[in-house]
Design a protein around this motif. Structure first.
Motif, PDB file in Angstrom:
ATOM      1  N   GLU A 103       0.839  -1.190   0.000  1.00  0.00           N
ATOM      2  CA  GLU A 103       0.000   0.000   0.000  1.00  0.00           C
ATOM      3  C   GLU A 103       0.879   1.247   0.000  1.00  0.00           C
ATOM      4  OE1 GLU A 103       0.519  -1.624   2.902  1.00  0.00           O
ATOM      5  OE2 GLU A 103      -0.951  -3.247   2.856  1.00  0.00           O
ATOM      6  N   PRO A 104       0.450   2.300  -0.704  1.00  0.00           N
ATOM      7  CA  PRO A 104       1.204   3.554  -0.609  1.00  0.00           C
ATOM      8  C   PRO A 104       1.094   4.111   0.801  1.00  0.00           C
ATOM      9  CG  PRO A 104      -0.871   3.902  -1.772  1.00  0.00           C
ATOM     10  CD  PRO A 104      -0.728   2.422  -1.571  1.00  0.00           C
ATOM     11  N   PRO A 105       2.146   4.762   1.303  1.00  0.00           N
ATOM     12  CA  PRO A 105       2.079   5.326   2.654  1.00  0.00           C
ATOM     13  C   PRO A 105       1.032   6.435   2.716  1.00  0.00           C
ATOM     14  CG  PRO A 105       4.060   6.064   1.522  1.00  0.00           C
ATOM     15  CD  PRO A 105       3.443   5.021   0.656  1.00  0.00           C
ATOM     16  N   VAL A 106       0.365   6.528   3.853  1.00  0.00           N
ATOM     17  CA  VAL A 106      -0.627   7.572   4.074  1.00  0.00           C
ATOM     18  C   VAL A 106       0.016   8.660   4.917  1.00  0.00           C
ATOM     19  CG1 VAL A 106      -2.862   8.131   5.077  1.00  0.00           C
ATOM     20  CG2 VAL A 106      -2.528   5.927   3.936  1.00  0.00           C
ATOM     21  N   LEU A 107       0.104   9.861   4.358  1.00  0.00           N
ATOM     22  CA  LEU A 107       0.747  10.965   5.066  1.00  0.00           C
ATOM     23  C   LEU A 107      -0.314  11.850   5.715  1.00  0.00           C
ATOM     24  CD1 LEU A 107       3.325  12.556   5.751  1.00  0.00           C
ATOM     25  CD2 LEU A 107       3.017  13.798   3.606  1.00  0.00           C
ATOM     26  N   LYS A 108      -0.245  11.983   7.019  1.00  0.00           N
ATOM     27  CA  LYS A 108      -1.096  12.908   7.766  1.00  0.00           C
ATOM     28  C   LYS A 108      -0.154  13.858   8.499  1.00  0.00           C
ATOM     29  CE  LYS A 108      -4.998   9.761   8.437  1.00  0.00           C
ATOM     30  NZ  LYS A 108      -5.885   9.103   9.418  1.00  0.00           N
ATOM     31  N   HIS A 109       0.083  14.997   7.905  1.00  0.00           N
ATOM     32  CA  HIS A 109       1.130  15.893   8.380  1.00  0.00           C
ATOM     33  C   HIS A 109       0.493  17.081   9.086  1.00  0.00           C
ATOM     34  CE1 HIS A 109       4.926  17.934   8.554  1.00  0.00           C
ATOM     35  NE2 HIS A 109       5.518  17.011   7.810  1.00  0.00           N
ATOM     36  N   GLY A 110       0.468  17.028  10.414  1.00  0.00           N
ATOM     37  CA  GLY A 110      -0.172  18.080  11.190  1.00  0.00           C
ATOM     38  C   GLY A 110       0.444  19.445  10.985  1.00  0.00           C
ATOM     39  N   THR A 111       1.758  19.496  10.815  1.00  0.00           N
ATOM     40  CA  THR A 111       2.421  20.781  10.595  1.00  0.00           C
ATOM     41  C   THR A 111       1.998  21.383   9.261  1.00  0.00           C
ATOM     42  OG1 THR A 111       4.321  20.103  11.935  1.00  0.00           O
ATOM     43  CG2 THR A 111       4.661  21.923  10.402  1.00  0.00           C
ATOM     44  N   ALA A 112       2.005  20.569   8.205  1.00  0.00           N
ATOM     45  CA  ALA A 112       1.597  21.067   6.891  1.00  0.00           C
ATOM     46  C   ALA A 112       0.138  21.519   6.910  1.00  0.00           C
ATOM     47  CB  ALA A 112       1.803  19.987   5.831  1.00  0.00           C
TER      48      ALA A 112
END
Length: 206
Positions: A103-112
């Motif tokens: 699976e492609p990684p899921v990015l949840k970037h709080g800073t962004a």
């Protein structure tokens, strides 16, 4: 449809394969030791589990015949349950590594996310958020490098060392991206383009 490496009617979550993967290095481990293993390297790229989740997965793996356990005695005389991988579990894990889709990684970037909503914050607060993220990335890079050195000192941990090295590089890149974001914020502020949308308060509540 279950993969050929999985028992009929039982689709294992990736966390179960991660627990089985820890056991695949050949040692019998308690649930607490599995968590220590996860905290050593796995947390840098995949998973930092709670003890309850580890025991849930161990029960699942025992139920399908991929792990087994026995009661042993610790050095202090207390009983402890030790888990090991079974031959069927090792075959299934190898099959999962070979055949399961990645699976492609899921990015949840709080800073962004917060910078994306920068029109609702002061420039000072945005810089503080990004600076804290940069410092966290630096700390994690140093911790991953410590884990890499530890892995390098153990026979049979060559591949964990490679992943710890990857994690160290990843967090170094994240640190550098944060530094670039700080420069971008300064450039945006100097350009005069940082105009909030109509109806947006010009000052953060305080």
């Amino acid at each position: 449809m279950a993969l050929p490496s999985e028992p009929p009617g039982e689709r294992l979550p990736a966390t179960a394969w991660a627990v089985l993967g820890v056991l695949s290095f050949g040692e019998g481990l308690t649930g607490y030791e599995i968590r220590q293993w996860a905290e050593h390297i796995l947390r840098f790229f995949y998973w930092s589990p709670a003890m309850s989740q580890i025991y849930t997965e161990l029960k699942r793996l025992e139920r399908v015949g991929y792990a087994e356990s026995h009661l042993g005695t610790a050095a202090d005389g207390r009983s402890r349950r030790v888990y090991t991988i079974t031959p069927a579990g090792r075959d299934a894990l190898a099959g999962w590594v070979e055949r399961a889709p990645v699976e492609p990684p899921v990015l949840k970037h709080g800073t962004a996310l917060r910078v994306w909503l920068g029109h609702l914050a002061t420039p000072e607060r945005l810089r503080q958020i990004v600076t804290e993220h940069r410092d966290d990335a630096q700390r994690l890079m140093e911790e991953a490098e410590d884990s890499r050195r530890t892995a390098a000192s153990w026979a049979g941990w060559a591949y964990p060392e490679l992943v710890a090295r990857w994690a160290s590089r990843y967090y170094a890149a994240e640190r550098d991206l944060a530094d670039q974001m700080l420069a971008d914020l300064d450039e945006l502020l100097a350009s005069g383009r940082a105009v909030p949308p109509a109806g947006t308060p010009t000052q953060a509540p305080g």
